[in-house]
Design a protein around this motif. Structure first.
Motif, mmCIF file in Angstrom:
data_model
loop_
_atom_site.group_PDB
_atom_site.id
_atom_site.type_symbol
_atom_site.label_atom_id
_atom_site.label_comp_id
_atom_site.label_asym_id
_atom_site.label_seq_id
_atom_site.Cartn_x
_atom_site.Cartn_y
_atom_site.Cartn_z
ATOM 1 N N GLU A 60 0.675 -0.943 -0.013
ATOM 2 C CA GLU A 60 -0.174 -0.055 0.174
ATOM 3 C C GLU A 60 1.109 1.162 -0.370
ATOM 4 O O GLU A 60 1.816 1.315 0.683
ATOM 5 N N PHE A 85 -3.672 3.679 -0.539
ATOM 6 C CA PHE A 85 -4.181 2.683 -1.665
ATOM 7 C C PHE A 85 -3.507 1.761 -1.635
ATOM 8 O O PHE A 85 -1.809 1.656 -1.453
ATOM 9 N N LYS A 99 -8.941 -1.076 -5.857
ATOM 10 C CA LYS A 99 -8.403 -1.159 -5.355
ATOM 11 C C LYS A 99 -8.607 -0.824 -3.694
ATOM 12 O O LYS A 99 -9.519 0.018 -3.502
ATOM 13 N N ARG A 100 -7.940 -1.443 -2.977
ATOM 14 C CA ARG A 100 -8.285 -1.316 -1.635
ATOM 15 C C ARG A 100 -7.401 0.480 -1.026
ATOM 16 O O ARG A 100 -7.125 0.783 -1.121
ATOM 17 N N LYS A 101 -8.735 1.433 -0.603
ATOM 18 C CA LYS A 101 -8.308 2.677 -0.266
ATOM 19 C C LYS A 101 -8.800 3.163 1.145
ATOM 20 O O LYS A 101 -9.988 2.616 1.231
ATOM 21 N N GLY A 128 -13.631 5.379 0.265
ATOM 22 C CA GLY A 128 -12.783 4.231 0.972
ATOM 23 C C GLY A 128 -13.089 2.960 -0.212
ATOM 24 O O GLY A 128 -14.572 3.448 -0.674
#
Length: 146
Positions: A60, A85, A99-101, A128
Motif C-alpha cells: 500500500e 491505497f 483498489k483497497r483504499k 474508501g
C-alpha cells in the motif's frame, strides 16, 4: 503478528495477521514566529503474505498531510488528511480495476496540563473501498523529555 488469534465468525480481529514493513519520507516546516507548522509524509507499506490464512493483502502507498496552529501557549489545533491505497486482493487473487483504499480527515486538539499534552481527535472517513470506514475517536498524550 506476535500473538495468536482464532479464526471465528464472531470475533473481529485486530489485524490481518501478517508482517508489515513501512518506509516514509517526511518533510515539515515551522512558520515561526507564527505559531504554526505543516508536514507531509509519503510512504510505502510492504504487506507480506499470511501463509496460515493463505492470503496476500498486497502493498500500500501511504500519505499524510497535516497543519497545526498554537493560538495560545497551552492550546494546539490541528487538521490532518491521511490514508492509503493499494491493490485489492480477494482469496489470493488481485482484483483488476479496484483498489483497497481509505482517505480520512482528522480534527484534533491538545491542551497543556502541566508538562503533559492530552490530545483528542475525531477521524472522519471521506472515501474508501475494501476497508472499514466509520468515524474513529482518538485520545493520546505527549510530553517533552529533557
Amino acid at each position: 503478528p506476535l500473538g495468536e488469534s482464532e479464526i471465528d465468525a464472531q470475533i473481529i480481529p485486530l489485524g490481518e495477521g501478517q508482517w508489515d514493513l513501512e518506509s516514509f519520507v517526511e518533510v515539515g516546516h515551522s512558520f515561526w514566529p507564527v505559531p504554526a507548522y505543516a508536514q507531509v509524509w509519503l510512504g510505502y507499506r510492504a504487506r507480506f503474505a499470511n501463509n496460515e490464512k493463505l492470503s496476500d493483502p498486497g502493498g500500500e502507498y501511504v500519505y499524510l498531510a497535516e497543519a497545526g496552529i498554537q493560538p495560545f501557549s497551552s492550546l494546539l489545533l490541528k487538521t490532518t488528511l491521511d490514508g492509503f491505497f493499494g491493490r485489492a486482493v480477494i482469496q489470493d487473487r488481485v482484483v483488476t480495476g479496484t483498489k483497497r483504499k481509505i482517505m480520512i480527515l482528522q480534527f484534533g486538539t491538545a491542551v497543556r496540563v502541566g508538562p503533559i499534552w492530552p490530545e483528542v481527535a475525531i477521524r472522519l472517513p471521506l472515501s474508501g473501498r475494501e476497508f472499514p470506514k466509520s468515524p474513529q475517536y482518538t485520545f493520546g498524550f505527549s510530553t517533552q523529555i529533557r
